[in-house]
Design an enzyme around this catalytic site. Structure first.
Site, mmCIF file in Angstrom:
data_model
loop_
_atom_site.group_PDB
_atom_site.id
_atom_site.type_symbol
_atom_site.label_atom_id
_atom_site.label_comp_id
_atom_site.label_asym_id
_atom_site.label_seq_id
_atom_site.Cartn_x
_atom_site.Cartn_y
_atom_site.Cartn_z
ATOM 1 N N GLU A 11 -33.637 13.645 -48.451
ATOM 2 C CA GLU A 11 -33.087 14.504 -47.389
ATOM 3 C C GLU A 11 -33.580 15.945 -47.547
ATOM 4 O O GLU A 11 -34.093 16.328 -48.605
ATOM 5 C CB GLU A 11 -31.554 14.461 -47.415
ATOM 6 N N LYS A 53 -19.085 14.402 -54.210
ATOM 7 C CA LYS A 53 -18.776 15.648 -54.902
ATOM 8 C C LYS A 53 -17.292 15.778 -55.172
ATOM 9 O O LYS A 53 -16.468 15.428 -54.342
ATOM 10 C CB LYS A 53 -19.251 16.834 -54.077
HETATM 11 N N1 PSU Z 1 -24.998 17.307 -51.781
HETATM 12 C C1 PSU Z 1 -25.498 18.421 -52.306
HETATM 13 N N2 PSU Z 1 -25.909 19.399 -51.477
HETATM 14 C C2 PSU Z 1 -25.843 19.264 -50.124
HETATM 15 C C3 PSU Z 1 -25.316 18.067 -49.563
HETATM 16 C C4 PSU Z 1 -24.907 17.122 -50.428
HETATM 17 O O1 PSU Z 1 -25.556 18.584 -53.521
HETATM 18 O O2 PSU Z 1 -26.247 20.176 -49.417
HETATM 19 C C5 PSU Z 1 -25.325 17.876 -48.063
HETATM 20 C C6 PSU Z 1 -25.892 16.493 -47.735
HETATM 21 O O3 PSU Z 1 -26.935 16.672 -46.812
HETATM 22 C C7 PSU Z 1 -24.734 15.769 -47.089
HETATM 23 C C8 PSU Z 1 -24.014 16.917 -46.453
HETATM 24 O O4 PSU Z 1 -25.134 14.777 -46.178
HETATM 25 O O5 PSU Z 1 -24.051 17.928 -47.440
HETATM 26 C C9 PSU Z 1 -22.600 16.585 -46.032
HETATM 27 O O6 PSU Z 1 -22.147 17.582 -45.168
HETATM 28 P P1 PSU Z 1 -20.841 17.342 -44.285
HETATM 29 O O7 PSU Z 1 -19.725 17.226 -45.266
HETATM 30 O O8 PSU Z 1 -20.749 18.565 -43.416
HETATM 31 O O9 PSU Z 1 -21.079 16.068 -43.507
#
Ligand code: PSU
Ligand code: MN
Length: 308
Positions: free
Chosen positions: A24, A158
């Site tokens: 990604e 996370k």
């Molecule tokens: N994990 C990380 N850094 C990030 C993300 C995940 O260590 O930037 C990103 C990924 O792209 C994941 C997104 O899909 O955060 C999720 O965001 P949201 O909770 O807004 O869907």
């Protein structure tokens, strides 16, 4: 149907049936600070090549859905400010407008499937945020895992998320959550979340077989592989708990919500741990890249044994 713009190296690997691992780009633009983000983006690609697979970093660039980026494209993304963070909802809008955006787990899965890539490595997926019972903040990543047939290797979800609720949601959605090599669910910067994972597998071959069997059953959706961070790089849960509490309360105080929440929390935790969280993040991403390359290789070796 629109075809993604697949780079020559990725196209050649797919054509030859060699293993390919999707990556990604939101982790580059929103997950890590410049210039480490560029070092890490390159290091992850190298890790995958060293493990015998072809990396395919995914992003929308000037309206094109790119699968496999040149080094110049990687660098431009890593340096860019205010790049859009694209999920299922906004990917087509960005492309139609001819703009540039970084793909989250959800959007990267969509692009990977369009390109014929079935394995994807990242750091952590989005999930159910703390307080979701009132905010309704549940990442589109979960729904994507339920409908798009890509196996995603992450270090769990996370610890800024509500992990028990995230597991419940994934169960409801029918997404297999597989801890790699241990019974416990890993929690990104820490090896253990204090929760048992629904499933455990101990080899890349087992994960590949389960992926192929799911497809052979005609079940849509992918798998979430939760790969624990290497022991020497982990930050123990007890050390992180107060940091996460502080970051979460700071976010509330500043009225941060929606798309901005995950990047804000990551940045705040980086500050509060004096950079230690970033070092852990880098170690776990590289570890996930290695495992994903192994799974992709096993899938290629076994594909003929499953009806498609
Ligand atoms: N994990 C990380 N850094 C990030 C993300 C995940 O260590 O930037 C990103 C990924 O792209 C994941 C997104 O899909 O955060 C999720 O965001 P949201 O909770 O807004 O869907
Ligand atoms: Mn969200």
């Amino acid at each position: 149907m629109i075809r993604p713009q697949v780079s020559p190296a990725v196209a050649a690997a797919l054509e030859a049936g060699r293993p390919v691992v999707a990556l990604e780009s939101t982790i580059i633009t929103h997950g890590m600070p410049w210039p480490r983000n560029l070092d890490v983006a390159r290091a992850v690609e190298t890790e995958i090549r060293d493990a015998g697979a072809e990396p395919a970093t995914i992003a929308v660039i000037d309206g094109a859905l790119c699968v496999g980026l040149t080094d110049a494209q990687l660098e431009a993304l890593a340096q860019a400010r205010q790049v859009a963070k694209l999920s299922r909802a906004d990917m087509a809008v960005c492309m139609a407008a001819g703009r540039t955006g970084a793909t989250t787990v959800a959007a990267t899965m969509i692009a990977a499937q369009l390109a014929g890539i079935e394995v994807f490595a990242t750091g952590g997926i989005g999930g159910v945020h703390k307080g979701a019972e009132t905010s309704f903040d549940v990442s589109a990543d979960l729904q994507e895992l339920a409908q798009t047939g890509v196996t995603v290797v992450a270090a769990g979800a996370k610890a800024i998320l509500d992990l028990p609720k995230t597991l419940e949601r994934l169960e409801t959605l029918g997404v297999p959550v597989i801890a790699y090599g241990q019974d416990q669910l890993p929690a990104f910067w820490s090896r253990e979340a204090g929760l048992r994972a629904p499933l455990r597998m101990d080899s890349a071959a087992e994960i590949a077989r389960a992926h192929l069997m799911r497809a052979a059953l005609g079940l849509p959706g992918g798998q979430l592989v939760a790969n624990p961070i290497p022991a020497e790089a982990e930050i123990p849960r007890a050390t992180l708990a107060p940091v996460i509490a502080q970051a979460t309360s700071d976010a509330a105080q500043h009225g941060i919500s929606g798309k901005a929440l995950t990047p804000y929390l990551l940045q705040r935790i980086f500050e509060l741990t004096e950079g230690r969280s970033l070092e852990a993040n880098i170690a776990l991403v590289l570890n996930n890249a290695r495992l994903a390359a192994g799974i992709a290789a096993e899938m290629g070796a076994r594909r003929g044994n499953f009806p498609s």
